[in-house]
Design a protein around this motif. Structure first.
Motif, PDB file in Angstrom:
ATOM      1  N   ALA A  34     -11.697   7.128  10.661  1.00 51.43           N
ATOM      2  CA  ALA A  34     -11.803   8.471  11.241  1.00 51.43           C
ATOM      3  C   ALA A  34     -13.141   9.124  10.885  1.00 51.43           C
ATOM      4  CB  ALA A  34     -10.642   9.344  10.751  1.00 51.43           C
ATOM      5  N   PHE A  35     -13.555   9.018   9.639  1.00 51.96           N
ATOM      6  CA  PHE A  35     -14.836   9.609   9.245  1.00 51.96           C
ATOM      7  C   PHE A  35     -16.016   8.861   9.851  1.00 51.96           C
ATOM      8  CE2 PHE A  35     -12.474  11.498   5.534  1.00 51.96           C
ATOM      9  CZ  PHE A  35     -12.661  12.817   5.931  1.00 51.96           C
ATOM     10  N   ALA A  36     -15.859   7.565  10.061  1.00 53.21           N
ATOM     11  CA  ALA A  36     -16.936   6.815  10.713  1.00 53.21           C
ATOM     12  C   ALA A  36     -17.098   7.273  12.161  1.00 53.21           C
ATOM     13  CB  ALA A  36     -16.646   5.319  10.652  1.00 53.21           C
ATOM     14  N   PHE A  37     -15.992   7.486  12.871  1.00 49.90           N
ATOM     15  CA  PHE A  37     -16.067   7.981  14.259  1.00 49.90           C
ATOM     16  C   PHE A  37     -16.585   9.409  14.324  1.00 49.90           C
ATOM     17  CE2 PHE A  37     -12.817   4.688  15.642  1.00 49.90           C
ATOM     18  CZ  PHE A  37     -13.761   3.941  16.345  1.00 49.90           C
ATOM     19  N   ALA A  38     -16.310  10.205  13.292  1.00 48.45           N
ATOM     20  CA  ALA A  38     -16.786  11.587  13.253  1.00 48.45           C
ATOM     21  C   ALA A  38     -18.223  11.672  12.733  1.00 48.45           C
ATOM     22  CB  ALA A  38     -15.866  12.433  12.373  1.00 48.45           C
ATOM     23  N   GLU A  39     -18.821  10.523  12.458  1.00 43.64           N
ATOM     24  CA  GLU A  39     -20.197  10.427  11.978  1.00 43.64           C
ATOM     25  C   GLU A  39     -20.409  11.158  10.652  1.00 43.64           C
ATOM     26  OE1 GLU A  39     -22.748  11.600  15.156  1.00 43.64           O
ATOM     27  OE2 GLU A  39     -22.076   9.968  16.458  1.00 43.64           O
ATOM     28  N   ARG A  40     -19.426  11.059   9.800  1.00 42.81           N
ATOM     29  CA  ARG A  40     -19.520  11.586   8.425  1.00 42.81           C
ATOM     30  C   ARG A  40     -19.661  10.400   7.488  1.00 42.81           C
ATOM     31  NH1 ARG A  40     -19.640  17.246   8.035  1.00 42.81           N
ATOM     32  NH2 ARG A  40     -18.531  18.055   9.840  1.00 42.81           N
ATOM     33  N   LEU A  41     -20.879   9.903   7.364  1.00 39.49           N
ATOM     34  CA  LEU A  41     -21.126   8.662   6.634  1.00 39.49           C
ATOM     35  C   LEU A  41     -20.717   8.754   5.166  1.00 39.49           C
ATOM     36  CD1 LEU A  41     -22.234   5.814   6.773  1.00 39.49           C
ATOM     37  CD2 LEU A  41     -24.464   6.749   6.153  1.00 39.49           C
ATOM     38  N   GLY A  42     -21.004   9.857   4.506  1.00 39.99           N
ATOM     39  CA  GLY A  42     -20.667  10.001   3.083  1.00 39.99           C
ATOM     40  C   GLY A  42     -19.167   9.899   2.838  1.00 39.99           C
ATOM     41  N   TRP A  43     -18.395  10.624   3.621  1.00 40.93           N
ATOM     42  CA  TRP A  43     -16.941  10.588   3.455  1.00 40.93           C
ATOM     43  C   TRP A  43     -16.380   9.229   3.834  1.00 40.93           C
ATOM     44  CZ3 TRP A  43     -14.447  13.726   0.548  1.00 40.93           C
ATOM     45  CH2 TRP A  43     -14.917  15.019   0.347  1.00 40.93           C
ATOM     46  N   SER A  44     -16.986   8.593   4.813  1.00 39.19           N
ATOM     47  CA  SER A  44     -16.548   7.260   5.204  1.00 39.19           C
ATOM     48  C   SER A  44     -16.779   6.263   4.072  1.00 39.19           C
ATOM     49  CB  SER A  44     -17.294   6.819   6.466  1.00 39.19           C
ATOM     50  OG  SER A  44     -16.883   5.542   6.860  1.00 39.19           O
ATOM     51  N   VAL A  45     -17.910   6.380   3.394  1.00 40.82           N
ATOM     52  CA  VAL A  45     -18.199   5.494   2.261  1.00 40.82           C
ATOM     53  C   VAL A  45     -17.220   5.756   1.116  1.00 40.82           C
ATOM     54  CG1 VAL A  45     -19.913   4.978   0.476  1.00 40.82           C
ATOM     55  CG2 VAL A  45     -20.606   5.146   2.874  1.00 40.82           C
ATOM     56  N   VAL A  46     -16.936   7.018   0.854  1.00 40.62           N
ATOM     57  CA  VAL A  46     -15.984   7.355  -0.216  1.00 40.62           C
ATOM     58  C   VAL A  46     -14.617   6.758   0.086  1.00 40.62           C
ATOM     59  CG1 VAL A  46     -14.724   9.258  -1.297  1.00 40.62           C
ATOM     60  CG2 VAL A  46     -17.191   9.433  -0.966  1.00 40.62           C
ATOM     61  N   CYS A  47     -14.156   6.903   1.309  1.00 44.16           N
ATOM     62  CA  CYS A  47     -12.856   6.326   1.680  1.00 44.16           C
ATOM     63  C   CYS A  47     -12.897   4.802   1.618  1.00 44.16           C
ATOM     64  CB  CYS A  47     -12.445   6.783   3.073  1.00 44.16           C
ATOM     65  SG  CYS A  47     -11.848   8.472   3.129  1.00 44.16           S
ATOM     66  N   GLY A  48     -14.024   4.206   1.979  1.00 49.70           N
ATOM     67  CA  GLY A  48     -14.154   2.759   1.895  1.00 49.70           C
ATOM     68  C   GLY A  48     -14.094   2.261   0.463  1.00 49.70           C
ATOM     69  N   VAL A  49     -14.734   2.980  -0.446  1.00 50.43           N
ATOM     70  CA  VAL A  49     -14.691   2.611  -1.865  1.00 50.43           C
ATOM     71  C   VAL A  49     -13.270   2.765  -2.400  1.00 50.43           C
ATOM     72  CG1 VAL A  49     -15.477   3.283  -4.174  1.00 50.43           C
ATOM     73  CG2 VAL A  49     -17.121   3.083  -2.301  1.00 50.43           C
ATOM     74  N   LEU A  50     -12.600   3.844  -2.023  1.00 50.87           N
ATOM     75  CA  LEU A  50     -11.207   4.028  -2.437  1.00 50.87           C
ATOM     76  C   LEU A  50     -10.322   2.914  -1.882  1.00 50.87           C
ATOM     77  CD1 LEU A  50     -10.598   7.867  -2.234  1.00 50.87           C
ATOM     78  CD2 LEU A  50     -10.553   6.419  -4.250  1.00 50.87           C
ATOM     79  N   PHE A  51     -10.618   2.482  -0.654  1.00 46.57           N
ATOM     80  CA  PHE A  51      -9.878   1.374  -0.053  1.00 46.57           C
ATOM     81  C   PHE A  51     -10.015   0.117  -0.913  1.00 46.57           C
ATOM     82  CE2 PHE A  51      -9.620  -2.374   2.630  1.00 46.57           C
ATOM     83  CZ  PHE A  51      -8.415  -2.170   3.279  1.00 46.57           C
ATOM     84  N   LEU A  52     -11.233  -0.166  -1.371  1.00 42.74           N
ATOM     85  CA  LEU A  52     -11.449  -1.342  -2.215  1.00 42.74           C
ATOM     86  C   LEU A  52     -10.720  -1.224  -3.551  1.00 42.74           C
ATOM     87  CD1 LEU A  52     -15.215  -2.055  -1.552  1.00 42.74           C
ATOM     88  CD2 LEU A  52     -13.232  -3.295  -0.664  1.00 42.74           C
ATOM     89  N   VAL A  53     -10.741  -0.033  -4.140  1.00 43.72           N
ATOM     90  CA  VAL A  53     -10.038   0.181  -5.421  1.00 43.72           C
ATOM     91  C   VAL A  53      -8.541  -0.028  -5.247  1.00 43.72           C
ATOM     92  CG1 VAL A  53      -9.438   1.934  -7.140  1.00 43.72           C
ATOM     93  CG2 VAL A  53     -11.794   1.693  -6.380  1.00 43.72           C
ATOM     94  N   VAL A  54      -7.977   0.524  -4.179  1.00 45.46           N
ATOM     95  CA  VAL A  54      -6.542   0.378  -3.932  1.00 45.46           C
ATOM     96  C   VAL A  54      -6.204  -1.082  -3.636  1.00 45.46           C
ATOM     97  CG1 VAL A  54      -4.662   1.016  -2.379  1.00 45.46           C
ATOM     98  CG2 VAL A  54      -6.239   2.751  -3.170  1.00 45.46           C
ATOM     99  N   ALA A  55      -7.073  -1.788  -2.917  1.00 46.08           N
ATOM    100  CA  ALA A  55      -6.819  -3.195  -2.602  1.00 46.08           C
ATOM    101  C   ALA A  55      -6.811  -4.044  -3.877  1.00 46.08           C
ATOM    102  CB  ALA A  55      -7.865  -3.708  -1.619  1.00 46.08           C
ATOM    103  N   VAL A  56      -7.725  -3.788  -4.794  1.00 48.55           N
ATOM    104  CA  VAL A  56      -7.750  -4.533  -6.058  1.00 48.55           C
ATOM    105  C   VAL A  56      -6.503  -4.217  -6.870  1.00 48.55           C
ATOM    106  CG1 VAL A  56      -8.945  -4.728  -8.277  1.00 48.55           C
ATOM    107  CG2 VAL A  56     -10.250  -4.780  -6.148  1.00 48.55           C
ATOM    108  N   ASP A  57      -6.124  -2.952  -6.939  1.00 52.92           N
ATOM    109  CA  ASP A  57      -4.915  -2.564  -7.669  1.00 52.92           C
ATOM    110  C   ASP A  57      -3.688  -3.228  -7.056  1.00 52.92           C
ATOM    111  OD1 ASP A  57      -3.403  -0.964  -9.624  1.00 52.92           O
ATOM    112  OD2 ASP A  57      -2.664   0.076  -7.834  1.00 52.92           O
ATOM    113  N   LEU A  58      -3.620  -3.245  -5.746  1.00 60.27           N
ATOM    114  CA  LEU A  58      -2.482  -3.849  -5.063  1.00 60.27           C
ATOM    115  C   LEU A  58      -2.412  -5.349  -5.336  1.00 60.27           C
ATOM    116  CD1 LEU A  58      -0.206  -2.872  -3.295  1.00 60.27           C
ATOM    117  CD2 LEU A  58      -1.588  -3.375  -1.304  1.00 60.27           C
ATOM    118  N   SER A  59      -3.550  -6.002  -5.399  1.00 63.62           N
ATOM    119  CA  SER A  59      -3.535  -7.440  -5.700  1.00 63.62           C
ATOM    120  C   SER A  59      -3.049  -7.687  -7.126  1.00 63.62           C
ATOM    121  CB  SER A  59      -4.917  -8.048  -5.485  1.00 63.62           C
ATOM    122  OG  SER A  59      -5.828  -7.575  -6.442  1.00 63.62           O
TER     123      SER A  59
END
Length: 86
Positions: A34-59
């Motif tokens: 959603a943030f990538a489509f809204a052209e909010r690069l900073g928030w998109s990167v933050v959500c992407g980093v959180l995605f990676l953290v959650v994925a590692v925790d889930l594994s």
């Protein structure tokens, strides 16, 4: 340290943590897109980093679930005395 008063029916919260992790993956992936489509690069990167953290925790959670239960002393094992008390 075993105190002798642990509940007999104690259960691990790993299944709940697994489902909360799945929920987090869904929201962080959606936020990244959603943030990538809204052209909010900073928030998109933050959500992407959180995605990676959650994925590692889930594994790690899945790894712990697959390991199964570990040995726990039974009722016949007396409680341990705290170290340093004489």
């Amino acid at each position: 340290m075993r105190t002798g008063n642990e509940p007999v029916t104690a259960r691990s919260p790993l299944r709940m943590r697994f489902w909360l992790g799945v929920w987090g993956l869904i929201w962080t992936a959606g936020g990244t897109v959603a943030f990538a489509f809204a052209e909010r690069l900073g928030w998109s990167v933050v959500c992407g980093v959180l995605f990676l953290v959650v994925a590692v925790d889930l594994s790690l959670v899945v790894r712990h679930i697959r390991q199964g239960p570990h040995y726990q002393p039974g009722r016949d094992v007396p409680p341990y005395e705290p170290p340093g008390r004489d």
